[in-house]
Write an enzyme that holds these catalytic residues in place. Structure first.
Site, PDB file in Angstrom:
ATOM      1  CD  GLN A 180      -3.142  -0.666   0.033  1.00 56.81           C
ATOM      2  OE1 GLN A 180      -3.256   0.460  -0.441  1.00 56.81           O
ATOM      3  NE2 GLN A 180      -3.908  -1.674  -0.369  1.00 56.81           N
ATOM      4  CB  SER A 200       0.815  -5.012  -5.894  1.00 53.51           C
ATOM      5  OG  SER A 200      -0.150  -5.403  -6.814  1.00 53.51           O
ATOM      6  CB  CYS A 328     -21.954  -6.542   9.926  1.00 54.94           C
ATOM      7  SG  CYS A 328     -21.685  -7.435   8.425  1.00 54.94           S
TER       8      CYS A 328
HETATM    9  N1  PLP Z   1      -0.824  -6.676   0.704  1.00 55.57           N
HETATM   10  C1  PLP Z   1      -1.628  -5.635   0.887  1.00 55.57           C
HETATM   11  C2  PLP Z   1      -1.431  -4.749   2.063  1.00 55.57           C
HETATM   12  C3  PLP Z   1      -2.664  -5.385  -0.008  1.00 55.57           C
HETATM   13  O1  PLP Z   1      -3.488  -4.359   0.195  1.00 55.57           O
HETATM   14  C4  PLP Z   1      -2.827  -6.246  -1.126  1.00 55.57           C
HETATM   15  C5  PLP Z   1      -3.940  -6.062  -2.075  1.00 55.57           C
HETATM   16  O2  PLP Z   1      -5.023  -5.675  -1.723  1.00 55.57           O
HETATM   17  C6  PLP Z   1      -1.929  -7.316  -1.287  1.00 55.57           C
HETATM   18  C7  PLP Z   1      -0.941  -7.493  -0.352  1.00 55.57           C
HETATM   19  C8  PLP Z   1      -2.038  -8.256  -2.436  1.00 55.57           C
HETATM   20  O3  PLP Z   1      -1.566  -7.665  -3.615  1.00 55.57           O
HETATM   21  P1  PLP Z   1      -1.967  -8.269  -5.044  1.00 55.57           P
HETATM   22  O4  PLP Z   1      -3.366  -7.842  -5.312  1.00 55.57           O
HETATM   23  O5  PLP Z   1      -0.993  -7.656  -5.993  1.00 55.57           O
HETATM   24  O6  PLP Z   1      -1.816  -9.725  -4.955  1.00 55.57           O
END
Ligand code: PLP
Length: 391
Positions: A180, A200, A328
């Site tokens: 992130q 990513s 929830c």
């Molecule tokens: N780690 C975090 C903190 C993420 O927010 C995400 C995706 O939402 C991932 C890992 C996974 O990444 P990817 O969608 O590239 O597999």
């Protein structure tokens, strides 16, 4: 209906420039980077250029960047390989991690008998670093610490430098899921002694299916996908040249515009906080989400003062895409581990969490539409409450 996208922590739209760069590769540079002829070597040069670009951003050596298919693969590779190849017998982590870390850690416990120690957050989502140090010192087992830099649900940031230093002082390996925060913040790994990190591309307007792992050279980590010499044998398989070039272009745009993008998003986030506070009586913000330097500017985690498990769907019907990050305990969405950690029983029972996540494309007008929609929805609950009180 003009649709509004406020789920940028889930994924971001591709930039036009990224699409153009990728289309060029698809049309022209289709060679296999392992081929020795000019088609292959031209594709290879494209990959190596992006590798250098990423390395420059992180202040590391290009040899320490391993291209992968996503954040999930990077995190899996690092954690599994630490156990299978580097002799890690104990993992210290937290219940706030993304599933791709949490489930990989559990898998290592189940399959390899690794001891797992969880660092519990307090109600703000903060950790007790003195306790962390105590845990580190309590065993001679070879230890991997895996803690995310920026939480994907509430935006809380940990002090990467501080945690990495504590790990180093206690001979523990340190992996941080930086999915992130990569390309949203300056990261200098020549100064921060983190051993492993992940990225990513689709979190910063690049393509899905393209990411990388930062693997400190001295760590001696090996890959988990075998069958080829690609990526210095750490990740076999013909490279996704198109995706890597897309990642590179997206990173270039993010870094060139980081100041203007981040100040725009900070302004939008502050505007959202003030509008929500004025218009939704009793609204709260989760963790450190509403605190400028303690949370990522892309994420605002809100706690609405009424229980509506269907809120994500209702907003979607009004053309607003947003993530519920629900606490929830029944109905459409399951409670998230993060919310279970930071909310009390009363909040879990009577409130609705909502994750608003921004990009440089988000406008104040879009936030106004969201706030109006939330005001509308909240009125139903005010009426309901009044009726109950009058009965
Ligand atoms: N780690 C975090 C903190 C993420 O927010 C995400 C995706 O939402 C991932 C890992 C996974 O990444 P990817 O969608 O590239 O597999």
């Amino acid at each position: 209906m003009n649709k509004i996208y406020l789920d940028n922590a889930a994924t971001t739209p591709l930039s036009e420039e990224v699409i153009d760069a990728m289309v060029d590769v698809m049309k022209i540079n289709f060679g296999n980077p392992s081929s020795l002829h000019s088609f292959g070597q031209e594709a290879k040069v494209l990959i190596e250029n992006v590798r250098r670009q990423v390395a420059d951003y992180l202040h590391v050596s290009p040899a320490e960047i391993i291209f992968t298919s996503c954040g999930t693969e990077s995190n899996n590779m690092i954690i599994q390989s630490c156990v299978n190849h580097l002799g890690v017998e104990r993992i210290i982590t937290s219940p706030m991690e993304h599933k791709c870390v949490a489930e990989t850690v559990l898998d290592m416990k189940k399959r390899n008998g690794v001891e797992v120690v969880y660092l519990r957050p307090d109600q703000k989502g903060d950790f007790d670093w003195a306790k962390f140090e105590e845990i580190l010192k309590s065993s001679d087992k070879k230890t991997l610490v895996t803690l995310m830099h920026a939480n994907n649900e509430i935006g809380n940031l940990i002090d990467l430098q501080k945690v990495a230093n504590i790990c180093k002082e206690n001979n523990a390996l340190f992996h941080s899921d930086t999915v992130q925060s990569m390309a949203h913040m300056d990261l200098d790994f020549s100064d921060i002694p983190v051993d492993f990190a992940s990225c990513s591309a689709h979190k910063f307007h690049g393509p899905k299916g393209s990411g990388f792992a930062f693997v400190r050279k001295a760590s001696g980590l090996k890959g988990i996908i075998t069958g080829g010499p690609q990526e210095r044998s750490l990740r076999a398989g013909t490279e996704n040249v198109t995706g890597i070039v897309g990642l590179g272009k997206a990173l270039e745009l993010s870094l060139n515009n980081m100041e203007s993008y981040s100040s725009h998003m900070e302004e939008i986030k502050n505007y959202t906080i003030s509008q929500l506070t004025q218009k939704i009586d009793g609204v709260k913000f989760n963790g450190r989400s509403a605190e400028e330097n303690a949370s990522l500017y892309t994420v605002l985690s809100v706690l609405l003062p009424f229980k509506d498990p269907m809120i994500g769907l209702k907003l979607d019907m009004k053309g607003i895409a947003i993530s519920q990050g629900s606490a929830c305990s029944s109905g459409a969405a399951k409670p998230s581990m993060v919310m279970m950690m930071i909310l009390d029983e009363e909040e879990m029972e009577n409130c609705t969490p909502l994750r608003i996540s921004f990009s440089h494309l988000t406008t104040k007008d879009e936030i106004d539409v969201l706030i109006n929609a939330l005001e509308e929805i909240s009125k139903d609950f005010t009426i309901e409450k009044t009726n109950v009180e009058h009965r």
